[in-house]
Each structure stands twice: as C-alpha cells, then as structure tokens.
Design a protein around this motif. Sequence first.
Motif, PDB file in Angstrom:
ATOM      1  N   TRP A   1      -1.898  -5.053 -18.868  1.00 21.80           N
ATOM      2  CA  TRP A   1      -1.809  -5.983 -19.987  1.00 21.80           C
ATOM      3  C   TRP A   1      -0.910  -5.433 -21.089  1.00 21.80           C
ATOM      4  CZ3 TRP A   1      -2.142 -10.767 -21.238  1.00 21.80           C
ATOM      5  CH2 TRP A   1      -2.243 -11.139 -22.576  1.00 21.80           C
TER       6      TRP A   1
ATOM      7  N   ILE B   1       2.775  -5.399 -19.890  1.00 22.54           N
ATOM      8  CA  ILE B   1       3.368  -6.740 -19.807  1.00 22.54           C
ATOM      9  C   ILE B   1       3.617  -7.321 -21.202  1.00 22.54           C
ATOM     10  CG2 ILE B   1       2.891  -9.144 -19.124  1.00 22.54           C
ATOM     11  CD1 ILE B   1       1.425  -7.894 -16.644  1.00 22.54           C
ATOM     12  N   THR B   2       2.646  -7.184 -22.092  1.00 20.20           N
ATOM     13  CA  THR B   2       2.770  -7.784 -23.421  1.00 20.20           C
ATOM     14  C   THR B   2       3.575  -6.921 -24.388  1.00 20.20           C
ATOM     15  OG1 THR B   2       0.710  -6.791 -24.232  1.00 20.20           O
ATOM     16  CG2 THR B   2       0.567  -8.998 -23.187  1.00 20.20           C
TER      17      THR B   2
ATOM     18  N   LEU C   1       5.067  -0.163 -18.187  1.00 21.65           N
ATOM     19  CA  LEU C   1       4.641  -0.349 -16.801  1.00 21.65           C
ATOM     20  C   LEU C   1       5.215   0.738 -15.898  1.00 21.65           C
ATOM     21  CD1 LEU C   1       4.837  -4.211 -16.347  1.00 21.65           C
ATOM     22  CD2 LEU C   1       2.796  -2.785 -16.494  1.00 21.65           C
TER      23      LEU C   1
END
Length: 186
Positions: free
Chosen positions: A109, A112-113, A125
């Motif tokens: 999360w 990605i954000t 990531l």
Amino acid sequence: MTRPSTPLRRVRVVGTTGSGKTTFARRLAGVLGVPHVELDEVFWGPGWVKRDPDEALADVRARTAGPGWVTDGNWDSRLGGALDTTDTVVWLDYPRRVVMGRVVRRTLWRGITRRELWHGNRERLSSLLSSDPHQNVVLWAWRTHGSRATQYAALVDAPDCHVVRLRSPREAERWVRAVAAARTRH
C-alpha cells in the motif's frame, strides 16, 4: 489478557515490525488524551538516514517530558534511558502469520500510494526485491520476529516493569476498549 493498569500515563508500545505498533499507539494516545511519539519518526531523518543519536535522544526526551505520552517503536539500543519513566509496556505479540500479512499489505500500500511517512521518506516497492533485510522491511520482519519475542518475553518477568502482552489484534482491540471504558468511569 491483562486488564489495564491504573493509571496509564506513560506507555510504550513494542512488538515486531509490522505488528501495528503505530496504529495501536496512536489510538491509545487518543483514548488517554496524551501525545503520541512515533520513535521511527524521531530516529529516521530525511533520505532514510539515521539521525545523530544525541540529537534524536534529546528529541525523545523533549517529547516525553510531560506527565503522559504513548510511544511506539523498538529503538532500545538508542534510547539511553530516555523512557525509563514508562509505567506500562504494551507488547503486541502477534503470530508470525498475522505480522507477515500485515507488513506485506502495508508495504504494498505504501509503495503504490507513495505515502510519505516522515521527513520525505517513502517506502519503495523495489525494496521488496532486495535480499538485504536492512533494505527490505518484509524480510526484516521475518528475520526479527523470533528475536523480538525473546527480547520482550524477558520483560514480562521483570519486577520493575508492568507489561501488557496482547497476542492478537482482537485481544488488543478488547484491551483498548477496556482502557476507554475505565477512563469514562473515572
């Protein structure tokens, strides 16, 4: 589950990486009406560089100078007695499967954000591809889970330390609700 001690004023939340220390500590601080101090935010500077130890320690002492607070984090080797006035240690002692599910979801999360954690730091990531546990928080959580359990289990029997050992998120939720209920009665 241990009942809330009375009074809870200076609380330290510990547990393995990914156990939910910060979320739990933030919530508990809100229930108690005291400041929350996230030790990761204190000890990590911009660019994921550890802050000068003396500077960070002075910051911890300043943030915990008041009569009540809730801290979270596992920075024992850097604390230099700064949290010796802790009246209760809450240990989130969750099974590895719970912690690993949480840390993987959290890392994905955040990656990605691109959510900022503190001082411009963000999880990437690409860190999940690293075999270095100092670069890969999921690997770090896996490798340190057992040693954290051993470390905090030793506190349970320490005569000068009140430890609340919570073994599941459900138990933690019940405990926080009990703290909130006890506060409304007083």
